[in-house]
Design a protein around this motif. Structure first.
Motif, mmCIF file in Angstrom:
data_model
loop_
_atom_site.group_PDB
_atom_site.id
_atom_site.type_symbol
_atom_site.label_atom_id
_atom_site.label_comp_id
_atom_site.label_asym_id
_atom_site.label_seq_id
_atom_site.Cartn_x
_atom_site.Cartn_y
_atom_site.Cartn_z
ATOM 1 N N ASN A 102 0.956 -1.212 0.011
ATOM 2 C CA ASN A 102 0.059 0.082 -0.130
ATOM 3 C C ASN A 102 1.007 1.162 0.029
ATOM 4 O OD1 ASN A 102 0.965 0.460 2.801
ATOM 5 N ND2 ASN A 102 -0.628 -0.893 3.495
ATOM 6 N N VAL A 103 0.292 2.295 0.080
ATOM 7 C CA VAL A 103 0.973 3.809 -0.094
ATOM 8 C C VAL A 103 1.472 4.140 1.366
ATOM 9 C CG1 VAL A 103 -0.816 4.545 -2.014
ATOM 10 C CG2 VAL A 103 -1.124 5.145 0.347
ATOM 11 N N LEU A 104 1.582 3.309 2.278
ATOM 12 C CA LEU A 104 1.973 3.825 3.655
ATOM 13 C C LEU A 104 3.697 3.994 3.472
ATOM 14 C CD1 LEU A 104 0.269 1.785 6.229
ATOM 15 C CD2 LEU A 104 -0.392 4.057 5.866
ATOM 16 N N ALA A 105 3.778 5.341 4.061
ATOM 17 C CA ALA A 105 5.424 5.473 4.117
ATOM 18 C C ALA A 105 5.702 4.628 5.490
ATOM 19 C CB ALA A 105 5.752 6.952 4.483
ATOM 20 N N PRO A 106 7.215 4.551 5.801
ATOM 21 C CA PRO A 106 7.657 3.645 6.981
ATOM 22 C C PRO A 106 7.248 4.355 8.208
ATOM 23 C CG PRO A 106 9.464 3.634 5.220
ATOM 24 C CD PRO A 106 8.197 4.676 4.795
ATOM 25 N N ASP A 107 7.114 5.595 8.302
ATOM 26 C CA ASP A 107 6.623 6.019 9.666
ATOM 27 C C ASP A 107 5.200 6.316 9.681
ATOM 28 O OD1 ASP A 107 6.538 8.122 7.696
ATOM 29 O OD2 ASP A 107 7.380 9.549 9.154
ATOM 30 N N GLU A 108 4.307 5.895 8.834
ATOM 31 C CA GLU A 108 2.860 6.326 8.927
ATOM 32 C C GLU A 108 2.207 5.073 9.433
ATOM 33 O OE1 GLU A 108 2.037 9.458 5.251
ATOM 34 O OE2 GLU A 108 2.226 7.352 4.711
ATOM 35 N N LEU A 109 1.001 5.400 9.987
ATOM 36 C CA LEU A 109 -0.219 4.360 10.439
ATOM 37 C C LEU A 109 -1.383 4.905 9.816
ATOM 38 C CD1 LEU A 109 0.684 4.467 14.400
ATOM 39 C CD2 LEU A 109 1.275 2.643 12.593
ATOM 40 N N ILE A 110 -2.238 3.786 9.796
ATOM 41 C CA ILE A 110 -3.570 3.898 9.442
ATOM 42 C C ILE A 110 -4.445 4.277 10.585
ATOM 43 C CG2 ILE A 110 -5.773 2.790 8.338
ATOM 44 C CD1 ILE A 110 -3.883 0.829 6.933
ATOM 45 N N THR A 111 -4.979 5.539 10.293
ATOM 46 C CA THR A 111 -5.915 5.882 11.771
ATOM 47 C C THR A 111 -7.159 5.910 11.426
ATOM 48 O OG1 THR A 111 -5.560 8.280 10.911
ATOM 49 C CG2 THR A 111 -4.187 7.424 12.582
ATOM 50 N N GLY A 112 -7.725 5.762 10.309
ATOM 51 C CA GLY A 112 -9.271 5.656 10.117
ATOM 52 C C GLY A 112 -9.883 5.386 8.870
ATOM 53 N N VAL A 113 -10.903 5.409 8.628
ATOM 54 C CA VAL A 113 -11.439 5.296 7.245
ATOM 55 C C VAL A 113 -12.833 6.148 7.093
ATOM 56 C CG1 VAL A 113 -12.563 3.887 5.506
ATOM 57 C CG2 VAL A 113 -10.845 2.776 7.134
ATOM 58 N N LEU A 114 -12.905 6.913 6.058
ATOM 59 C CA LEU A 114 -13.954 7.626 6.078
ATOM 60 C C LEU A 114 -15.055 7.438 5.003
ATOM 61 C CD1 LEU A 114 -11.937 10.983 6.197
ATOM 62 C CD2 LEU A 114 -13.473 10.257 7.863
ATOM 63 N N LEU A 115 -16.092 7.277 5.293
ATOM 64 C CA LEU A 115 -17.347 6.787 4.073
ATOM 65 C C LEU A 115 -18.392 7.708 4.459
ATOM 66 C CD1 LEU A 115 -15.963 4.162 5.697
ATOM 67 C CD2 LEU A 115 -17.194 3.109 3.528
ATOM 68 N N ALA A 116 -19.323 7.946 3.065
ATOM 69 C CA ALA A 116 -20.415 8.761 3.300
ATOM 70 C C ALA A 116 -21.506 7.695 3.606
ATOM 71 C CB ALA A 116 -20.601 9.287 2.000
ATOM 72 N N PRO A 117 -22.519 8.042 4.440
ATOM 73 C CA PRO A 117 -23.626 7.211 4.748
ATOM 74 C C PRO A 117 -24.428 6.843 3.537
ATOM 75 C CG PRO A 117 -23.949 8.778 6.255
ATOM 76 C CD PRO A 117 -22.549 9.377 5.254
ATOM 77 N N ALA A 118 -24.660 5.424 3.448
ATOM 78 C CA ALA A 118 -25.361 4.965 1.979
ATOM 79 C C ALA A 118 -26.458 6.017 1.761
ATOM 80 C CB ALA A 118 -25.808 3.570 2.370
ATOM 81 N N SER A 119 -26.580 6.318 0.479
ATOM 82 C CA SER A 119 -27.522 7.076 -0.016
ATOM 83 C C SER A 119 -28.463 6.270 -1.003
ATOM 84 C CB SER A 119 -27.127 8.195 -0.861
ATOM 85 O OG SER A 119 -26.413 7.741 -2.052
ATOM 86 N N GLY A 120 -27.987 5.000 -1.149
ATOM 87 C CA GLY A 120 -28.804 3.998 -2.054
ATOM 88 C C GLY A 120 -28.524 2.728 -1.569
ATOM 89 N N PRO A 121 -29.006 1.640 -2.188
ATOM 90 C CA PRO A 121 -28.401 0.320 -1.795
ATOM 91 C C PRO A 121 -27.274 -0.079 -1.993
ATOM 92 C CG PRO A 121 -30.810 0.498 -3.141
ATOM 93 C CD PRO A 121 -30.091 1.905 -3.230
#
Length: 302
Positions: free
Chosen positions: A164-183
């Motif tokens: 993935n695109v992570l640099a050696p000093d980086e951490l994944i801290t979260g994921v952002l998603l819009a609430p579903a607007s359809g099925p």
């Protein structure tokens, strides 16, 4: 092996900066498997060959509260990297149905109580169950280091097999998603009914307000990916304002375009030809389910 246990996100980022080779561990459902494989490998190789797979240190994120929370951020839902699948299912299932569907297929109840989307993203396996749903929903990945925070679209996050695109000093801290607007829908095929790595998986999301379709293909290419041609074709074919039945020819063409977006391989779980066939079938089925829901549950619209 050194074991680092930060108690805050700031401490975790500082530890990662000071120890770039440290492997983050939260639920451990992927990391412990890799460690066990490394131990098995070292047991059958000579001491002179060394063990290049075993990390120099582990960065335990289990006590970092910021990673175990979810909330809203500018109208979007922010899921902390260590929020387990079981909580996504029970607490966010109505807002993020596609991701909840994918979460229900992950391992056993024990795994769902420990594993997280952040861990899935960190491992970046092409077969990760959350990836198709994240791609279809236009998710973004929140990445942090002592240098600051950046946001990367899920479609740009994966750069190779388990990379993935992570640099050696980086951490994944979260994921952002819009609430579903359809099925939203998710489908997965495995060699058995439960606790299985996907032979192929597919995620679909309808975005009616934007007259747009989102897709996600899993376990059928070096990285999880979207089927852009299929998305554009279907978005133009659907009657968003006055829903009517989708013709078989449209369903078949959509399935063919999804299958064409894949670059599968032959392996012990399935052949490339089978994966392409399965993706076409799953694309047609998820489209039928999603469009029926969009029409208010009327079978006449399927």
């Amino acid at each position: 092996m050194e074991f680092l246990r930060p108690a805050s996100l700031a401490d975790a980022l500082a530890a990662k900066a000071a120890n770039p080779g440290a492997v983050p561990i939260a639920g451990g459902t992927d990391v412990m498997v890799e460690l066990n494989c490394a131990d098995a490998l070292s047991a059958v190789t000579s001491a002179s060959s060394g063990d290049h797979r075993r990390p120099e240190s582990l960065l335990d994120l289990g006590r970092v509260p910021e990673l175990h929370e979810h909330g809203t951020d500018g109208g979007r839902i922010r899921i902390g990297a260590a929020v387990p699948y079981s909580r996504i299912i029970t607490e966010l299932g109505t807002q993020l149905p596609g991701l909840a569907m994918a979460a229900r297929t992950v391992g056993s109840p024990q795994i769902r109580n420990r594993g997280s989307v952040g861990g899935n993203l960190g491992a970046a396996s092409p077969a990760g169950d959350s990836h198709p749903a994240l791609l279809a929903a236009d998710a973004e990945v929140e990445i942090a280091s002592v240098r600051g925070t950046r946001i990367v679209a899920a479609k740009d996050f994966y750069v190779g097999v388990k990379k993935n695109v992570l640099a050696p000093d980086e951490l994944i801290t979260g994921v952002l998603l819009a609430p579903a607007s359809g099925p939203q829908q998710f489908s997965k095929i495995g060699t058995r009914n439960a606790m299985v790595i996907a032979v192929a998986a597919f995620g679909l999301a309808l975005h009616p307000s934007q007259r747009r379709v989102g897709t996600g293909v899993g376990s059928a290419a070096p990285t999880p990916r979207r089927a852009f041609d299929a998305e554009e074709f279907l978005a133009a074919e659907l009657d968003w304002d006055s829903p009517k039945p989708i013709t078989d020819s449209v369903k078949r063409r959509f399935g063919d375009l999804v299958a064409a977006a894949a670059s599968p391989i032959d392996d012990v779980r399935g052949s490339a030809a089978y994966r392409r066939h399965a993706l076409g079938v799953m694309a047609r089925r998820t489209l039928t389910w999603a469009w029926t829901e969009y029409c208010g549950g009327s079978a006449k619209c399927a």
